[in-house]
Design an enzyme around this catalytic site. Sequence first.
Site, PDB file in Angstrom:
ATOM      1  N   HIS A 252       0.799  -1.232   0.000  1.00 21.09           N
ATOM      2  CA  HIS A 252       0.000   0.000   0.000  1.00 21.09           C
ATOM      3  C   HIS A 252       0.833   1.285   0.000  1.00 21.09           C
ATOM      4  O   HIS A 252       0.463   2.269  -0.616  1.00 21.09           O
ATOM      5  CB  HIS A 252      -0.984   0.017   1.186  1.00 21.09           C
ATOM      6  CG  HIS A 252      -0.331   0.144   2.534  1.00 21.09           C
ATOM      7  ND1 HIS A 252       0.269  -0.920   3.171  1.00 21.09           N
ATOM      8  CD2 HIS A 252      -0.171   1.199   3.364  1.00 21.09           C
ATOM      9  CE1 HIS A 252       0.762  -0.503   4.332  1.00 21.09           C
ATOM     10  NE2 HIS A 252       0.508   0.778   4.476  1.00 21.09           N
ATOM     11  N   ASP A 253       1.949   1.287   0.695  1.00 25.37           N
ATOM     12  CA  ASP A 253       2.730   2.516   0.840  1.00 25.37           C
ATOM     13  C   ASP A 253       4.017   2.501   0.028  1.00 25.37           C
ATOM     14  O   ASP A 253       4.935   3.261   0.315  1.00 25.37           O
ATOM     15  CB  ASP A 253       3.085   2.748   2.320  1.00 25.37           C
ATOM     16  CG  ASP A 253       2.051   3.616   3.027  1.00 25.37           C
ATOM     17  OD1 ASP A 253       1.279   4.307   2.335  1.00 25.37           O
ATOM     18  OD2 ASP A 253       2.021   3.595   4.273  1.00 25.37           O
ATOM     19  N   LYS A 256       5.843   5.619  -1.010  1.00 23.91           N
ATOM     20  CA  LYS A 256       6.597   6.502  -0.107  1.00 23.91           C
ATOM     21  C   LYS A 256       8.063   6.568  -0.506  1.00 23.91           C
ATOM     22  O   LYS A 256       8.790   7.445  -0.037  1.00 23.91           O
ATOM     23  CB  LYS A 256       6.490   5.991   1.340  1.00 23.91           C
ATOM     24  CG  LYS A 256       5.206   6.448   2.035  1.00 23.91           C
ATOM     25  CD  LYS A 256       5.231   6.063   3.504  1.00 23.91           C
ATOM     26  CE  LYS A 256       3.989   6.516   4.235  1.00 23.91           C
ATOM     27  NZ  LYS A 256       3.938   5.949   5.607  1.00 23.91           N
ATOM     28  N   HIS A 281       2.390  10.125  -2.151  1.00 22.34           N
ATOM     29  CA  HIS A 281       2.798   8.709  -2.102  1.00 22.34           C
ATOM     30  C   HIS A 281       1.716   7.792  -2.661  1.00 22.34           C
ATOM     31  O   HIS A 281       2.007   6.715  -3.157  1.00 22.34           O
ATOM     32  CB  HIS A 281       3.233   8.297  -0.686  1.00 22.34           C
ATOM     33  CG  HIS A 281       2.124   7.954   0.263  1.00 22.34           C
ATOM     34  ND1 HIS A 281       1.445   8.902   0.999  1.00 22.34           N
ATOM     35  CD2 HIS A 281       1.568   6.768   0.615  1.00 22.34           C
ATOM     36  CE1 HIS A 281       0.544   8.311   1.761  1.00 22.34           C
ATOM     37  NE2 HIS A 281       0.580   7.008   1.543  1.00 22.34           N
ATOM     38  N   HIS A 307      -5.962   4.186  -0.612  1.00 25.43           N
ATOM     39  CA  HIS A 307      -5.994   3.772   0.792  1.00 25.43           C
ATOM     40  C   HIS A 307      -6.091   4.939   1.784  1.00 25.43           C
ATOM     41  O   HIS A 307      -6.218   4.717   2.988  1.00 25.43           O
ATOM     42  CB  HIS A 307      -4.821   2.842   1.138  1.00 25.43           C
ATOM     43  CG  HIS A 307      -3.480   3.505   1.218  1.00 25.43           C
ATOM     44  ND1 HIS A 307      -2.711   3.788   0.127  1.00 25.43           N
ATOM     45  CD2 HIS A 307      -2.760   3.942   2.282  1.00 25.43           C
ATOM     46  CE1 HIS A 307      -1.581   4.360   0.489  1.00 25.43           C
ATOM     47  NE2 HIS A 307      -1.579   4.475   1.809  1.00 25.43           N
ATOM     48  N   HIS A 308      -6.033   6.175   1.285  1.00 21.79           N
ATOM     49  CA  HIS A 308      -6.277   7.311   2.188  1.00 21.79           C
ATOM     50  C   HIS A 308      -7.581   8.044   1.875  1.00 21.79           C
ATOM     51  O   HIS A 308      -7.804   9.149   2.370  1.00 21.79           O
ATOM     52  CB  HIS A 308      -5.094   8.283   2.178  1.00 21.79           C
ATOM     53  CG  HIS A 308      -3.877   7.750   2.880  1.00 21.79           C
ATOM     54  ND1 HIS A 308      -3.840   7.534   4.243  1.00 21.79           N
ATOM     55  CD2 HIS A 308      -2.670   7.344   2.404  1.00 21.79           C
ATOM     56  CE1 HIS A 308      -2.640   7.038   4.571  1.00 21.79           C
ATOM     57  NE2 HIS A 308      -1.917   6.911   3.470  1.00 21.79           N
ATOM     58  N   ASP A 350      -4.492  -0.311   7.897  1.00 21.83           N
ATOM     59  CA  ASP A 350      -3.319   0.562   7.986  1.00 21.83           C
ATOM     60  C   ASP A 350      -3.440   1.514   9.171  1.00 21.83           C
ATOM     61  O   ASP A 350      -2.497   1.681   9.949  1.00 21.83           O
ATOM     62  CB  ASP A 350      -3.179   1.349   6.674  1.00 21.83           C
ATOM     63  CG  ASP A 350      -1.933   2.232   6.660  1.00 21.83           C
ATOM     64  OD1 ASP A 350      -0.897   1.808   7.202  1.00 21.83           O
ATOM     65  OD2 ASP A 350      -2.001   3.336   6.088  1.00 21.83           O
TER      66      ASP A 350
HETATM   67  P1  C2E Z   1       1.433   6.302   8.594  1.00 19.86           P
HETATM   68  O1  C2E Z   1       2.302   6.706   9.740  1.00 19.86           O
HETATM   69  O2  C2E Z   1       1.583   4.901   8.087  1.00 19.86           O
HETATM   70  O3  C2E Z   1      -0.071   6.552   9.001  1.00 19.86           O
HETATM   71  C1  C2E Z   1      -1.124   6.028   8.253  1.00 19.86           C
HETATM   72  C2  C2E Z   1      -2.432   6.643   8.664  1.00 19.86           C
HETATM   73  O4  C2E Z   1      -2.736   6.292  10.014  1.00 19.86           O
HETATM   74  C3  C2E Z   1      -2.459   8.165   8.644  1.00 19.86           C
HETATM   75  O5  C2E Z   1      -2.709   8.671   7.345  1.00 19.86           O
HETATM   76  C4  C2E Z   1      -3.612   8.463   9.586  1.00 19.86           C
HETATM   77  O6  C2E Z   1      -4.843   8.249   8.929  1.00 19.86           O
HETATM   78  C5  C2E Z   1      -3.463   7.384  10.627  1.00 19.86           C
HETATM   79  N1  C2E Z   1      -2.684   7.917  11.759  1.00 19.86           N
HETATM   80  C6  C2E Z   1      -1.397   7.711  12.051  1.00 19.86           C
HETATM   81  N2  C2E Z   1      -1.054   8.341  13.181  1.00 19.86           N
HETATM   82  C7  C2E Z   1      -2.157   8.990  13.618  1.00 19.86           C
HETATM   83  C8  C2E Z   1      -2.437   9.825  14.751  1.00 19.86           C
HETATM   84  O7  C2E Z   1      -1.581  10.094  15.600  1.00 19.86           O
HETATM   85  N3  C2E Z   1      -3.717  10.300  14.876  1.00 19.86           N
HETATM   86  C9  C2E Z   1      -4.673  10.012  13.956  1.00 19.86           C
HETATM   87  N4  C2E Z   1      -5.917  10.499  14.126  1.00 19.86           N
HETATM   88  N5  C2E Z   1      -4.433   9.235  12.864  1.00 19.86           N
HETATM   89  C10 C2E Z   1      -3.194   8.720  12.706  1.00 19.86           C
HETATM   90  P2  C2E Z   1      -2.267  10.168   7.011  1.00 19.86           P
HETATM   91  O8  C2E Z   1      -2.627  11.095   8.119  1.00 19.86           O
HETATM   92  O9  C2E Z   1      -2.826  10.475   5.667  1.00 19.86           O
HETATM   93  O10 C2E Z   1      -0.713  10.116   6.914  1.00 19.86           O
HETATM   94  C11 C2E Z   1      -0.042   9.432   5.873  1.00 19.86           C
HETATM   95  C12 C2E Z   1       1.404   9.332   6.175  1.00 19.86           C
HETATM   96  O11 C2E Z   1       1.944  10.642   6.313  1.00 19.86           O
HETATM   97  C13 C2E Z   1       1.704   8.639   7.516  1.00 19.86           C
HETATM   98  O12 C2E Z   1       1.701   7.264   7.341  1.00 19.86           O
HETATM   99  C14 C2E Z   1       3.079   9.223   7.819  1.00 19.86           C
HETATM  100  O13 C2E Z   1       4.096   8.584   7.064  1.00 19.86           O
HETATM  101  C15 C2E Z   1       2.961  10.646   7.305  1.00 19.86           C
HETATM  102  N6  C2E Z   1       2.535  11.568   8.383  1.00 19.86           N
HETATM  103  C16 C2E Z   1       1.280  11.932   8.706  1.00 19.86           C
HETATM  104  N7  C2E Z   1       1.284  12.830   9.720  1.00 19.86           N
HETATM  105  C17 C2E Z   1       2.579  13.031  10.033  1.00 19.86           C
HETATM  106  C18 C2E Z   1       3.260  13.868  11.010  1.00 19.86           C
HETATM  107  O14 C2E Z   1       2.648  14.589  11.785  1.00 19.86           O
HETATM  108  N8  C2E Z   1       4.627  13.791  11.039  1.00 19.86           N
HETATM  109  C19 C2E Z   1       5.324  12.983  10.204  1.00 19.86           C
HETATM  110  N9  C2E Z   1       6.657  12.956  10.299  1.00 19.86           N
HETATM  111  N10 C2E Z   1       4.730  12.184   9.272  1.00 19.86           N
HETATM  112  C20 C2E Z   1       3.370  12.227   9.199  1.00 19.86           C
HETATM  113 FE    FE Z   2      -0.241   5.587   3.032  1.00 16.73          FE
HETATM  114 FE    FE Z   3       1.192   2.174   6.178  1.00 18.51          FE
END
Ligand code: C2E
Ligand code: FE
Ligand code: FE
Length: 406
Positions: A252-253, A256, A281, A307-308, A350
């Site tokens: 899925h990712d 990235k 991504h 997936h988002h 995810d």
């Molecule tokens: P990921 O870390 O694999 O997170 C996948 C999805 O899990 C996120 O999609 C979000 O829907 C959910 N998720 C993860 N952590 C949290 C959280 O603390 N609170 C909530 N409510 N949901 C959470 P999203 O938001 O579209 O983010 C996609 C990707 O973008 C993430 O994949 C990560 O790689 C990056 N990302 C998102 N927010 C941040 C951030 O604040 N800092 C950093 N460094 N990366 C971020």
């Molecule tokens: Fe993703």
């Molecule tokens: Fe993931």
Amino acid sequence: MIEESDDYSNKMMVAILRATEEVNHLKSVDTILDRILYESRKLANADAGSIFLVEDDKLRFSYVQNDTLIQEDESTADLYMDLAIPIDEKSIVGFSALTKSEVIVDDAYRIPENLPYSFNQDFDRKSGYVTSSMLTLPLKGMNDKLVGVMQLINAKDEENRIVPFSRESRTYVPLFAINATLAIERGIMTRELILRMMKMAEMRDPSETGTHVQRVGAYSAEIYQRWALNRKMAKKDVKRAKDLIRIAAMLHDVGKVGITDAILKKPGKLDDQEFAEMKWHTIRGAQLFMNRSSELDEMSFEIALNHHEKWAGGGYPGKVPDIMSDVARMGVPKKGEEIPLAARITSLADVFDALSSRRSYKEPWTEERVVAEIEKDSGRSFDPELVEAFFQIYNVIKAIREKSWV
Ligand code: C2E
Ligand code: FE
Ligand code: FE
Ligand code: SIN
Ligand code: SIN
């Protein structure tokens, strides 16, 4: 934005994956083990069986079927049981692996004292099952290399009475096992290929680890199966789609790999511009499967791209204007069942795994908080029918979460 070398090697990996798929009719290891166990049990008319695969000098429990305890085609936490048995003469499967020979037991509770191995009663005690006859055979692959051990349990006669394994089964099952083992080796190769591919992405994103990827694949496969059973879909179609989604969800990712380190590895919150770049991504990933020359490509494409997306709308890339202008064809706002089923499933898997895990930007959440979040987002981010399926098999989900993936 794209680093040439990563993009190139990623494309090569996908090309290799596609070639492998064409040669082998790519199947996940689980699907292969499921088939092999089913056919072997049919040959021997056995009530139950399990397969152990060799891993780091141990036999790792890898698959189980049991007509008495597990309803056919239902999800079971037993599949994700964490159990590794040493290859030594103390256990039956260990002895079979060590000596690369068959072990035939007519009554597990009456194994002669003078034999080196004994029957481990733990499983029977926990489950209430009564193991009696056993046919345990080594699975030997190319160059006589030990791949694993298959154990069939409780042969039945025409009146369904438990009997010792017949001479015929002792002849035919091992013959079948020779071909079966080749299929297992191929499946393991495929899995390694995918994990290696993921490792390349992992170098860039420390959060997308092999374990995360395998868990998302397993959650997705199990959620899909429960959903499909609830909908009374045909068994054959369910098995096929479950196999595809297990692999496609792992990817899925993969997009990235095209995101810069400064963003991927940022310890804190992303600003708007950084997050806008992060959203790419989904499209980067989809581009890798553009040709869509197979069902697996097709599903991998749908998952990577969607997936988002959110059930109630408002996800991405659908409604992001800058993405729409570039790839307008893909960028149509989506909601509800316009989002492909496989992507809706992977989205739930995810997020569940991301919330439960540590990320560069967050600590793992407690189980209660994760569950509350999923419930809250049912009908908002997630398809409520899928959330329902998810909680129906929550014990299986937890077993996947707790298993030590390698
Ligand atoms: P990921 O870390 O694999 O997170 C996948 C999805 O899990 C996120 O999609 C979000 O829907 C959910 N998720 C993860 N952590 C949290 C959280 O603390 N609170 C909530 N409510 N949901 C959470 P999203 O938001 O579209 O983010 C996609 C990707 O973008 C993430 O994949 C990560 O790689 C990056 N990302 C998102 N927010 C941040 C951030 O604040 N800092 C950093 N460094 N990366 C971020
Ligand atoms: Fe993703
Ligand atoms: Fe993931
Ligand atoms: C086990 O589940 O411990 C393996 C059974 C055996 O072969 O001893
Ligand atoms: C399907 O039946 O595979 C798709 C139906 C849906 O998207 O809900």
